[in-house]
Design a protein around this motif. Sequence first.
Motif, PDB file in Angstrom:
ATOM      1  N   GLN A   1       0.835  -1.209   0.000  1.00 11.33           N
ATOM      2  CA  GLN A   1       0.000   0.000   0.000  1.00 11.33           C
ATOM      3  C   GLN A   1       0.867   1.256   0.000  1.00 11.33           C
ATOM      4  O   GLN A   1       0.561   2.231  -0.687  1.00 11.33           O
ATOM      5  N   ILE A   2       1.962   1.227   0.760  1.00  6.73           N
ATOM      6  CA  ILE A   2       2.894   2.357   0.761  1.00  6.73           C
ATOM      7  C   ILE A   2       3.440   2.566  -0.652  1.00  6.73           C
ATOM      8  O   ILE A   2       3.469   3.694  -1.154  1.00  6.73           O
ATOM      9  N   GLU A   3       3.848   1.475  -1.313  1.00  4.04           N
ATOM     10  CA  GLU A   3       4.373   1.587  -2.681  1.00  4.04           C
ATOM     11  C   GLU A   3       3.307   2.128  -3.632  1.00  4.04           C
ATOM     12  O   GLU A   3       3.596   2.954  -4.498  1.00  4.04           O
ATOM     13  N   ALA A   4       2.066   1.666  -3.483  1.00  5.36           N
ATOM     14  CA  ALA A   4       0.966   2.162  -4.323  1.00  5.36           C
ATOM     15  C   ALA A   4       0.736   3.657  -4.068  1.00  5.36           C
ATOM     16  O   ALA A   4       0.475   4.423  -5.007  1.00  5.36           O
ATOM     17  N   ASN A   5       0.833   4.070  -2.812  1.00  6.13           N
ATOM     18  CA  ASN A   5       0.682   5.494  -2.468  1.00  6.13           C
ATOM     19  C   ASN A   5       1.769   6.336  -3.127  1.00  6.13           C
ATOM     20  O   ASN A   5       1.503   7.451  -3.590  1.00  6.13           O
ATOM     21  N   VAL A   6       2.991   5.816  -3.141  1.00  8.97           N
ATOM     22  CA  VAL A   6       4.103   6.549  -3.760  1.00  8.97           C
ATOM     23  C   VAL A   6       3.820   6.740  -5.248  1.00  8.97           C
ATOM     24  O   VAL A   6       3.963   7.847  -5.786  1.00  8.97           O
ATOM     25  N   SER A   7       3.384   5.678  -5.907  1.00  5.77           N
ATOM     26  CA  SER A   7       3.050   5.775  -7.332  1.00  5.77           C
ATOM     27  C   SER A   7       1.921   6.775  -7.555  1.00  5.77           C
ATOM     28  O   SER A   7       1.962   7.570  -8.503  1.00  5.77           O
ATOM     29  N   LEU A   8       0.914   6.737  -6.696  1.00  2.00           N
ATOM     30  CA  LEU A   8      -0.210   7.663  -6.801  1.00  2.00           C
ATOM     31  C   LEU A   8       0.263   9.108  -6.667  1.00  2.00           C
ATOM     32  O   LEU A   8      -0.139   9.986  -7.445  1.00  2.00           O
ATOM     33  N   ALA A   9       1.124   9.362  -5.697  1.00  2.27           N
ATOM     34  CA  ALA A   9       1.651  10.719  -5.500  1.00  2.27           C
ATOM     35  C   ALA A   9       2.390  11.195  -6.745  1.00  2.27           C
ATOM     36  O   ALA A   9       2.176  12.321  -7.218  1.00  2.27           O
ATOM     37  N   ILE A  10       3.238  10.346  -7.290  1.00  3.80           N
ATOM     38  CA  ILE A  10       4.018  10.729  -8.471  1.00  3.80           C
ATOM     39  C   ILE A  10       3.093  10.941  -9.673  1.00  3.80           C
ATOM     40  O   ILE A  10       3.224  11.920 -10.399  1.00  3.80           O
ATOM     41  N   ASP A  11       2.133  10.026  -9.862  1.00  2.08           N
ATOM     42  CA  ASP A  11       1.215  10.122 -11.000  1.00  2.08           C
ATOM     43  C   ASP A  11       0.319  11.354 -10.931  1.00  2.08           C
ATOM     44  O   ASP A  11       0.047  11.989 -11.945  1.00  2.08           O
ATOM     45  N   ARG A  12      -0.156  11.690  -9.741  1.00  4.05           N
ATOM     46  CA  ARG A  12      -1.105  12.800  -9.594  1.00  4.05           C
ATOM     47  C   ARG A  12      -0.432  14.156  -9.426  1.00  4.05           C
ATOM     48  O   ARG A  12      -0.904  15.161  -9.933  1.00  4.05           O
ATOM     49  N   LEU A  13       0.669  14.188  -8.658  1.00  2.16           N
ATOM     50  CA  LEU A  13       1.293  15.475  -8.356  1.00  2.16           C
ATOM     51  C   LEU A  13       2.338  15.880  -9.387  1.00  2.16           C
ATOM     52  O   LEU A  13       2.528  17.068  -9.626  1.00  2.16           O
ATOM     53  N   GLY A  14       2.997  14.902  -9.982  1.00  4.04           N
ATOM     54  CA  GLY A  14       4.018  15.205 -10.979  1.00  4.04           C
ATOM     55  C   GLY A  14       3.522  16.133 -12.078  1.00  4.04           C
ATOM     56  O   GLY A  14       4.120  17.178 -12.343  1.00  4.04           O
ATOM     57  N   PRO A  15       2.377  15.789 -12.722  1.00  6.00           N
ATOM     58  CA  PRO A  15       1.893  16.627 -13.823  1.00  6.00           C
ATOM     59  C   PRO A  15       1.472  18.042 -13.409  1.00  6.00           C
ATOM     60  O   PRO A  15       1.487  18.947 -14.242  1.00  6.00           O
ATOM     61  N   VAL A  16       1.104  18.257 -12.151  1.00  7.23           N
ATOM     62  CA  VAL A  16       0.677  19.595 -11.730  1.00  7.23           C
ATOM     63  C   VAL A  16       1.807  20.389 -11.075  1.00  7.23           C
ATOM     64  O   VAL A  16       1.637  21.565 -10.758  1.00  7.23           O
ATOM     65  N   SER A  17       2.946  19.731 -10.880  1.00  7.88           N
ATOM     66  CA  SER A  17       4.085  20.429 -10.273  1.00  7.88           C
ATOM     67  C   SER A  17       4.895  21.107 -11.372  1.00  7.88           C
ATOM     68  O   SER A  17       4.713  20.827 -12.557  1.00  7.88           O
ATOM     69  N   ASP A  18       5.793  21.969 -10.954  1.00  6.47           N
ATOM     70  CA  ASP A  18       6.668  22.650 -11.911  1.00  6.47           C
ATOM     71  C   ASP A  18       8.110  22.176 -11.737  1.00  6.47           C
ATOM     72  O   ASP A  18       9.048  22.901 -12.037  1.00  6.47           O
ATOM     73  N   VAL A  19       8.268  20.944 -11.238  1.00 10.16           N
ATOM     74  CA  VAL A  19       9.603  20.398 -10.995  1.00 10.16           C
ATOM     75  C   VAL A  19       9.702  19.017 -11.659  1.00 10.16           C
ATOM     76  O   VAL A  19       8.702  18.447 -12.085  1.00 10.16           O
ATOM     77  N   ASP A  20      10.923  18.487 -11.726  1.00 11.85           N
ATOM     78  CA  ASP A  20      11.150  17.126 -12.216  1.00 11.85           C
ATOM     79  C   ASP A  20      10.741  16.196 -11.079  1.00 11.85           C
ATOM     80  O   ASP A  20      11.551  15.823 -10.229  1.00 11.85           O
ATOM     81  N   PHE A  21       9.450  15.866 -11.035  1.00 14.72           N
ATOM     82  CA  PHE A  21       8.856  15.221  -9.869  1.00 14.72           C
ATOM     83  C   PHE A  21       9.260  13.760  -9.764  1.00 14.72           C
ATOM     84  O   PHE A  21       9.111  12.990 -10.703  1.00 14.72           O
ATOM     85  N   GLY A  22       9.780  13.403  -8.612  1.00 14.30           N
ATOM     86  CA  GLY A  22      10.197  12.028  -8.354  1.00 14.30           C
ATOM     87  C   GLY A  22      10.673  11.922  -6.921  1.00 14.30           C
ATOM     88  O   GLY A  22      10.339  12.754  -6.079  1.00 14.30           O
ATOM     89  N   LEU A  23      11.470  10.924  -6.656  1.00 15.03           N
ATOM     90  CA  LEU A  23      11.942  10.684  -5.289  1.00 15.03           C
ATOM     91  C   LEU A  23      13.178  11.537  -5.015  1.00 15.03           C
ATOM     92  O   LEU A  23      14.292  11.034  -4.880  1.00 15.03           O
ATOM     93  N   ASN A  24      12.976  12.855  -4.941  1.00  7.23           N
ATOM     94  CA  ASN A  24      14.098  13.780  -4.781  1.00  7.23           C
ATOM     95  C   ASN A  24      13.710  14.971  -3.901  1.00  7.23           C
ATOM     96  O   ASN A  24      12.534  15.197  -3.631  1.00  7.23           O
TER      97      ASN A  24
END
Length: 141
Positions: free
Chosen positions: A8-31
């Motif tokens: 579930q933690i791994e699924a949450n991480v994927s969800l965060a990247i999938d949903r927040l990455g496109p609306v952020s203005d950064v190279d969104f990932g584990l950084n």
Amino acid sequence: MNEEELQQIEANVSLAIDRLGPVSDVDFGLNEESVEWVDGFIERQRARPDFDLERIGGLVGVLGSFLGACIVAATGGSWRWSEEDGWGVLLPDGTVAFPFVKVRKQFRDGAEEGESIAGFYRVAVDYIATGKLREAREGGA
């Protein structure tokens, strides 16, 4: 340790990247850059007129998973379960960071009260995981 909860933690991480990455203005990932963006995201959510601390459990789960995964990626740490404190990240120096607790604190108290996941990330990665904090406490730094 519950394997289902780790998944579930791994699924949450994927969800965060999938949903927040496109609306952020950064190279969104584990950084760090993404953690800083999420820190601002939390503050923007807190400022919304319809913000309700009682209704953010899912968001705390997703963002806490993401924050923890960022700390794991930066330090080589690993997820650990504690009966007292729940899921945390075991850092190389043997201490445990609790990202879900920190996300909830920032939602509750905000940056103006000193609660920042970006600051938490930097301290965990740059000082605790490296042993620099322990050295400073022992007078060696």
